[in-house]
Design a protein around this motif. Structure first.
Motif, short mmCIF file in Angstrom:
data_model
loop_
_atom_site.label_atom_id
_atom_site.label_comp_id
_atom_site.label_asym_id
_atom_site.label_seq_id
_atom_site.Cartn_x
_atom_site.Cartn_y
_atom_site.Cartn_z
N GLN A 252 0.91 -1.10 -0.01
CA GLN A 252 -0.10 0.11 0.10
C GLN A 252 0.81 1.24 0.11
OE1 GLN A 252 -2.43 -0.39 3.33
NE2 GLN A 252 -3.49 -2.48 2.64
N ARG A 253 2.04 1.16 0.57
CA ARG A 253 2.85 2.40 0.79
C ARG A 253 3.58 2.51 -0.71
NH1 ARG A 253 3.84 4.32 5.75
NH2 ARG A 253 6.11 5.25 5.25
N GLY A 254 4.26 1.39 -1.16
CA GLY A 254 4.97 1.41 -2.24
C GLY A 254 4.04 1.86 -3.56
N THR A 255 2.79 1.47 -3.78
CA THR A 255 2.16 1.58 -4.90
C THR A 255 2.01 3.14 -5.19
OG1 THR A 255 0.04 1.18 -3.89
CG2 THR A 255 0.89 -0.70 -5.04
N PRO A 264 -6.37 11.57 -3.89
CA PRO A 264 -5.50 12.23 -3.37
C PRO A 264 -4.49 11.24 -2.47
CG PRO A 264 -7.37 13.71 -3.22
CD PRO A 264 -7.67 12.34 -3.70
N TRP A 265 -5.01 10.48 -1.79
CA TRP A 265 -4.43 9.28 -0.93
C TRP A 265 -3.41 8.42 -1.64
CZ3 TRP A 265 -9.72 10.26 -0.75
CH2 TRP A 265 -10.36 9.27 -1.43
N GLU A 266 -3.81 8.44 -2.92
CA GLU A 266 -3.04 7.53 -4.06
C GLU A 266 -1.90 8.08 -4.86
OE1 GLU A 266 -6.92 4.75 -5.62
OE2 GLU A 266 -6.54 6.75 -6.70
N MET A 267 -1.53 9.23 -4.69
CA MET A 267 -0.48 10.15 -5.01
C MET A 267 0.68 10.56 -4.31
SD MET A 267 -2.79 12.20 -7.92
CE MET A 267 -3.76 13.37 -6.68
N LEU A 268 1.91 10.14 -4.70
CA LEU A 268 2.85 10.81 -4.08
C LEU A 268 4.21 11.16 -4.91
CD1 LEU A 268 4.22 12.15 -1.52
CD2 LEU A 268 5.16 9.57 -1.00
N ALA A 269 4.08 12.27 -5.69
CA ALA A 269 4.95 12.38 -6.93
C ALA A 269 6.34 11.98 -6.26
CB ALA A 269 4.87 13.94 -7.15
N HIS A 272 11.13 11.32 -0.20
CA HIS A 272 12.21 11.42 0.36
C HIS A 272 12.56 11.02 1.96
CE1 HIS A 272 13.38 13.40 -3.16
NE2 HIS A 272 12.14 14.17 -2.94
N GLU A 273 11.27 10.78 2.66
CA GLU A 273 11.38 10.59 3.97
C GLU A 273 10.04 9.49 4.21
OE1 GLU A 273 13.75 10.81 5.99
OE2 GLU A 273 14.72 12.84 5.24
N ALA A 274 10.03 8.46 5.14
CA ALA A 274 8.76 7.83 5.30
C ALA A 274 7.63 8.68 5.71
CB ALA A 274 9.16 6.80 6.38
N ALA A 279 2.04 11.15 5.45
CA ALA A 279 1.12 12.25 5.41
C ALA A 279 -0.25 11.98 4.26
CB ALA A 279 2.01 13.32 4.89
N VAL A 280 0.39 11.15 3.15
CA VAL A 280 -0.59 10.85 2.20
C VAL A 280 -1.78 10.01 2.38
CG1 VAL A 280 -1.01 9.92 -0.26
CG2 VAL A 280 0.99 11.73 0.08
N LEU A 281 -1.41 8.83 3.10
CA LEU A 281 -2.23 7.69 3.58
C LEU A 281 -3.12 8.32 4.29
CD1 LEU A 281 0.31 4.61 3.58
CD2 LEU A 281 -1.41 5.14 1.69
N LYS A 282 -2.81 9.14 5.25
CA LYS A 282 -3.74 9.78 6.36
C LYS A 282 -4.92 10.30 5.52
CE LYS A 282 -0.76 10.40 10.11
NZ LYS A 282 0.05 11.54 10.95
#
Length: 286
Positions: A252-255, A264-269, A272-274, A279-282
């Motif tokens: 779930q984190r890697g995808t 919004p909770w599916e996107m992290l451009a 650089h840190e865990a 923050a996105v998954l929240k």
């Protein structure tokens, strides 16, 4: 047959015939422009995008981190393949084939470049001693399926996915040809997973990490919107496996890493840190 295409004696390049991705495809290799790649603070520097091939590597890194190996901390820089970032001089230096993902490992005396997603998975598995059995028979079975994926996924992506979803015209022959092959592949996976919990046996491995982003997403309906067309529900063992893998926190984190589309909770451009992922998954439950 009317309007049948007659190939010329010598093919010439016409980017306008390439469909959605035509503007970035070309018949020559090498850099088109000078750009220096960014470099973060971690030894592992990933240059990628959240496609299935990109997800393989970010899932692998998140799985390693989930086991407490902080040496796997990484920076994931976005390569916008739709805008041609993969043809920059910096990226071509890491991967002369101009395909994502590409990895630079600065942990040793000299930087090590690793390109091709299967090679990156194998490199990380050997570097950290994880998700690849040590005994020769079990290791070989994992590698059998890893290389199966590397040979089979182009039929799914460049074949079925292209002609079913991206081609500027729907060609019945092409769609039928690649649909038949993808269904054969799903049948093969289904028969294998009827015998084993995971792809290569009873233990989760880089074979699962490689295959799930392609075939797991396909049967779950998140790739090409083609699950109904392929009658994916009938591949019950693949469905069971796909859902099991999807529930893993590291998956779930890697995808979401290097992904720029979806909710919004599916996107992290970039990652650089865990805490970037946290923050996105929240947002999903906000």
């Amino acid at each position: 047959m009317t309007n049948e295409y007659v190939p010329p004696k010598v093919w010439t390049f016409d980017a306008e015939n390439g469909g959605d991705w035509g503007k970035i495809n070309r018949p020559v290799s090498g850099a088109t422009h000078e750009v220096t790649l960014p470099q973060g603070k971690h030894p592992l520097q990933l240059y990628s995008m959240g496609t299935p091939n990109g997800q393989k590597v970010t899932i692998m890194l998140e799985e390693i981190l989930a086991l407490g190996l902080q040496e796997a901390e990484y920076d994931a820089h976005l390569i916008r393949i739709g805008e041609g970032d993969q043809f920059s001089s910096g990226f071509v230096d890491v991967n002369p084939n101009s395909k994502i993902p590409a990895l630079l490992d600065y942990s040793g005396e000299h930087p090590v470049r690793v390109f091709e997603s299967g090679a990156i998975l194998l490199y990380l598995a050997e570097k950290f001693g994880l998700f690849l059995p040590q005994s020769l028979p079990e290791r070989t079975e994992v590698l059998n399926w890893l290389f199966w994926l590397q040979g089979s996924a182009p039929y799914l992506g460049g074949g079925f996915g292209h002609f079913y979803s991206y081609a500027p015209v729907k060609i019945e022959y092409a769609i039928d040809r690649f649909t038949m092959e993808v269904k054969r592949q799903l049948d093969l996976l289904d028969k294998q997973l009827a015998k084993t919990r995971f792809i290569a046996g009873d233990h989760y491995s880089i074979a699962d990490i490689a295959i799930w982003p392609w075939y797991g997403n396909l049967v779950r309906g998140t790739a090409y919107n083609a699950a109904e067309f392929l009658d994916a529900e009938t591949y019950t063992h693949v469905q069971r496996w796909a859902e099991d893998i999807a529930q893993r926190p590291a998956v779930q984190r890697g995808t979401i890493v290097n992904r720029t589309w979806g909710e919004p909770w599916e996107m992290l451009a970039e990652r650089h840190e865990a805490c970037d992922i946290d923050a996105v998954l929240k947002l999903e439950n906000a």
